[in-house]
Enzyme design. Structure first.
Site, PDB file in Angstrom:
ATOM      1  N   TRP B 323       0.840  -1.208   0.000  1.00  0.00           N
ATOM      2  CA  TRP B 323       0.000   0.000   0.000  1.00  0.00           C
ATOM      3  C   TRP B 323       0.874   1.257   0.000  1.00  0.00           C
ATOM      4  O   TRP B 323       0.521   2.266  -0.597  1.00  0.00           O
ATOM      5  CB  TRP B 323      -0.888  -0.017   1.251  1.00  0.00           C
ATOM      6  CG  TRP B 323      -1.739   1.200   1.422  1.00  0.00           C
ATOM      7  CD1 TRP B 323      -2.984   1.415   0.905  1.00  0.00           C
ATOM      8  CD2 TRP B 323      -1.415   2.404   2.150  1.00  0.00           C
ATOM      9  NE1 TRP B 323      -3.461   2.651   1.270  1.00  0.00           N
ATOM     10  CE2 TRP B 323      -2.515   3.278   2.030  1.00  0.00           C
ATOM     11  CE3 TRP B 323      -0.315   2.817   2.890  1.00  0.00           C
ATOM     12  CZ2 TRP B 323      -2.538   4.539   2.620  1.00  0.00           C
ATOM     13  CZ3 TRP B 323      -0.331   4.075   3.474  1.00  0.00           C
ATOM     14  CH2 TRP B 323      -1.437   4.918   3.340  1.00  0.00           C
ATOM     15  N   HIS B 324       2.042   1.169   0.673  1.00  0.00           N
ATOM     16  CA  HIS B 324       2.900   2.347   0.777  1.00  0.00           C
ATOM     17  C   HIS B 324       3.563   2.704  -0.542  1.00  0.00           C
ATOM     18  O   HIS B 324       3.972   3.842  -0.738  1.00  0.00           O
ATOM     19  CB  HIS B 324       3.981   2.131   1.845  1.00  0.00           C
ATOM     20  CG  HIS B 324       3.436   2.222   3.229  1.00  0.00           C
ATOM     21  ND1 HIS B 324       2.889   1.143   3.873  1.00  0.00           N
ATOM     22  CD2 HIS B 324       3.326   3.268   4.087  1.00  0.00           C
ATOM     23  CE1 HIS B 324       2.474   1.523   5.070  1.00  0.00           C
ATOM     24  NE2 HIS B 324       2.719   2.794   5.227  1.00  0.00           N
ATOM     25  N   GLY B 325       3.693   1.730  -1.426  1.00  0.00           N
ATOM     26  CA  GLY B 325       4.309   2.066  -2.700  1.00  0.00           C
ATOM     27  C   GLY B 325       4.829   0.843  -3.418  1.00  0.00           C
ATOM     28  O   GLY B 325       4.912  -0.249  -2.843  1.00  0.00           O
TER      29      GLY B 325
END
Lengths: 349, 473
Positions: B323-325
């Protein structure tokens, strides 16, 4: 994700977001919060007053910046008949590197010239700051030295925004400088807002002084650590920069000096790391009346004489001031001759 | 427009001045316009993405609410999930997966010829996508009712204080606040002021000052670094990311209070966690609760035996990392936390089976906090490094090179000077077990605390004001 794993309440239960009963009884009213706001504002006012009345005690540089009007007045009071008036403009390199008395004595002994010198050398500055300092305190006030010697090294003369727009606001600029500020130094709303706040508030404009003084006192190896940090940051930032530097602000400053009848000398100063003159700078010198005096190498000055790795010690100061005087001598003679001729013309009329 | 910028506060003053002159509907129209303007200041082109996402979920939720067929409801939900995740996947993950697939195929001698696109990542896309998705899923589950007002829903999706970096609000908590007329409570000013001052301190004094140190350390060639420099750099990053993200959340909550909204708490002194499970009760709470409710529990949670529970934990944390990248370092960060949670669960279950009671003395709590903090720091090393190999090299350096330099002293001094007071303050909050303890003490002490925090913001700003890290997610 607590319930993912154990699905049990935390070890130390946090009180709910709603106010606990005991706290409700002690919850202060609305008026107490305004007291908080007023007290905080009071602290800011105290800080501001402290800076306005005792800021110069915090740093020698602030005292120097605040003395600009007196330095300009001192130059104005120098009688023109007492010889060529020289303004040394630069930063701490000039502060540590130039001794006006040695400069005067050498010119007197070697060239028989009489000069009077005065220094304007705020710390950590470059052309961006010198440009406004000259315009505000000398050119606009009609205080004109005969010769302006700008001490520089490396990229000091290149076009770049000032490192300290807050100081420009506090000490160097007036509202008349807005067009140049917008063009060179204040990019965007944030920079302009910071500038406006610094113009109004002495505490805001000088806040980096508090920072430096406090951190110097409290943090071990602060200076050495910051120097290393800066070195690494600069080496990372420097990678890939290949654009040719511009000198339009230097051209403006020289043009202003020409209009004022002031001879500009660009004095390249010795520093531990060697540097070259780029084509842009040489073109400026070629296309204007400014003279370039190359003192990058001065016989007798060794690396050990830069006491902190950048600034000259007293011995190097003497050697540099002698060299500068010797190399500026012919230019100063020309200026003195021109001055005599124009005075003679005026007398004959 | 950053929260720590003059532009934002000018914008907010204008919005607030107009806001309190309007009635409820007018306030919502103003909030929508202000939110779109706020987002448009980053990149106006991506406003269309928010608008599309809003329209899809608004229509789908109404469709689900009006439908009696469970098949049709499922279809509509699938449509919403596919479109939201499709947008997210395209903008956030396409480049990463295309490159990785291309590399993989090339290694086996099959050039893939996948088109490589230079896609700009829309700011805050993960936050508002998760927020809109939670609404549709909740309507599908019957946990909240679908709103008929497009305006209200659009404000729920794009509310400017939390639009680009959360907290990720649930419809059941936040939408009623948009729909109902706001009732101004006197304590909102007090609470808002506290949250804004705390947030500014965390962002300007802690996060931005640490950022200068961290960026330099992580960009320095390995041969120039020493172990203690890296170690202090990792500690600095732990406080940078905490100050940055919790500072943003705090200002978002404070500003919302001043507009009459109550956003959820997103951080509760995470570095005082005593175990991995406790850490996730305290760190980015809105995301961890989202993952729990919409991923972990639907996967089966801990109801299907130990092995499947571990699988669910690992999957949840891996996706939390992703989700963060789109980077292997984020996936490794998620995997690391997954392993920590699984390991802790295993250990806790065995202790529980052995009949051991959980009683923590102060000393033991401190030891647990210290251990947990260092484990979290190790995960931050993975998170911050550019590549897994850089993370490994830096870890190796920490363990093998013990040269103390003036830079290390200076960095450690800066860390203590900037983050130390915050840590002490949070220790006091932890001791009192109340996040708003400062609001319950005498106003003179509070004045001193605010005066200190704001004078620090004034006198100790970083050399360069930094953007917020979590905007990129």
């Amino acid at each position: 994700m607590s319930t993912i794993l154990l699905e049990k309440p935390p070890e130390t239960p946090h009180k709910p977001a709603s106010t606990p009963k005991a706290a409700i009884a002690r919850t202060p009213g609305r008026s107490s919060e305004w007291l908080v706001v007023l007290t905080v504002l009071g602290m800011f006012v105290l800080l501001e007053l402290g800076f306005r009345f005792a800021g110069q005690k915090l740093s020698k540089d602030i005292a120097h910046l605040r003395s600009f009007p007196e330095i300009a007045a001192e130059l104005a009071e120098m009688p023109a008949s007492n010889g060529t008036r020289v303004l040394f403009l630069g930063n701490s390199l000039t502060r540590y590197g130039v001794d006006p008395n040695t400069f005067r004595d050498v010119l007197q002994q070697k060239y028989g010239q009489v000069v009077q010198g005065i220094k304007l050398n705020p710390d950590n500055t470059a052309l961006a700051d010198w440009f406004y300092a000259y315009r505000t305190y000398f050119s606009r006030r009609g205080i004109k030295p005969d010769v302006l010697i700008i001490g520089f090294e490396g990229g000091h003369l290149r076009d770049a925004a000032s490192h300290h727009p807050d100081r420009l606001a506090q000490y160097y600029c007036t509202l008349q400088d807005c067009p140049e500020l917008a063009r060179y130094d204040l990019q965007g709303f944030e920079a302009s807002s910071g500038f406006a706040l610094s113009y109004l508030s002495s505490a805001f404009g000088n806040r980096d002084r508090i920072q430096r003084r406090v951190l110097d006192q409290m943090i071990p190896d602060y200076r050495a650590g910051m120097d290393e940090l800066n070195r690494r940051m600069n080496s990372q930032a420097g990678v890939g920069i290949t654009t040719e530097p511009d000198y339009s602000r230097l051209l403006e400053l020289i043009a202003q000096a020409e209009r004022d009848g002031v001879q500009v000398i660009l004095a390249a100063m010795p520093v531990p790391t060697p540097y070259e003159f780029d084509a842009g700078l040489l073109e400026v010198v070629h296309s204007t009346s400014a003279r370039l005096v190359d003192c990058r190498q001065v016989p007798g000055i060794s690396l050990a004489m830069f006491f902190d790795g950048l600034h000259m010690d007293e011995q190097a100061q003497q050697l540099y001031s002698q060299a500068l005087a010797e190399r500026c001598g012919p230019v100063l003679r020309e200026v003195a001759d021109q001055k005599r001729q124009s005075e003679a013309k005026l007398t004959s009329r | 427009m950053l929260f720590n910028s003059f532009a934002f506060w000018l914008f907010f003053i204008v919005v607030a001045a107009l806001y309190y002159r309007l009635r409820h509907r007018g306030q919502n129209v103003l909030l929508l316009l202000a939110s779109y303007y706020f987002y448009g200041c980053w990149d106006w082109r991506f406003l269309s993405l928010i608008a599309v996402s809003t329209l899809i979920d608004y229509s789908v939720a109404l469709g689900i609410a009006s439908s009696r067929s469970s098949r049709r409801k499922r279809m509509l939900l699938t449509l919403s999930l596919c479109s939201n995740l499709g947008i997210l996947a395209f903008f956030k993950y396409y480049g990463f997966f295309a490159t990785e697939l291309d590399t993989l195929l090339r290694t086996v001698g099959m050039p893939a010829f996948l088109p490589t696109l230079q896609i700009i990542l829309p700011v805050g896309i993960s936050f508002y996508t998760f927020q809109t998705m939670s609404y549709t899923i909740d309507v599908y589950r019957g946990a909240c009712s679908a709103t008929r007002s497009l305006l209200d829903f659009a404000v729920y999706v794009s509310f400017f204080p939390q639009l680009v970096a959360g907290p990720i609000e649930r419809a059941a908590h936040f939408l009623p606040q948009v729909i109902q007329p706001r009732i101004w409570k006197p304590e909102y000013f007090r609470e808002g002021l506290f949250l804004v001052v705390l947030g500014l301190f965390k962002k300007i004094v802690v996060a931005d000052n640490m950022a200068v140190l961290v960026n330099t350390i992580f960009a320095t060639p390995l041969h120039e670094l020493t172990g203690p420099e890296v170690l202090v750099g990792v500690y600095a990053f732990a406080f940078q990311i905490y100050g940055d993200f919790s500072g943003y959340s705090s200002i978002a909550r404070g500003v919302s209070k001043w507009l009459g909204f109550d956003l959820m708490v997103n951080f509760r002194m995470p570095y005082f966690a005593i175990d991995p499970s406790d850490f996730w009760r305290r760190w980015h709470i809105s995301l961890s609760q989202w993952l729990r409710d919409y991923l972990y529990i639907p996967l089966g949670g801990n109801r299907q035996g130990n092995l499947l529970t571990y699988r669910n934990l690992m999957l949840t944390m891996l996706l939390g990392g992703l989700w963060h990248g789109a980077n292997w370092t984020f996936i490794a960060w998620g995997a690391f936390h997954g392993v920590l949670l699984c390991g802790y669960r295993l250990w806790a279950t065995r202790r529980s089976d052995a009949g051991s009671t959980e009683h923590h003395s102060l000393l033991r709590r401190l030891a647990c906090m210290t251990l947990m903090f260092h484990l979290v720091c190790m995960s931050w090393l993975l998170f911050r490094a550019e590549t897994i190999s850089q993370a490994c090299s830096l870890l190796w350096l920490i363990g093998t090179n013990f040269t103390w330099t003036p830079l290390t002293s200076m960095m450690l001094g800066m860390l203590v000077f900037c983050a130390g007071p915050l840590l002490l303050f949070e220790a006091w909050l932890e001791f009192r077990g109340d996040l708003e303890s400062l609001l319950r003490i005498d106003w003179r002490w509070r004045s001193l605390a605010y005066g200190y925090a704001l004078l620090m913001c004034l006198c100790f700003p970083p050399p360069v004001a930094g953007t917020f890290i979590y905007f990129q997610f």
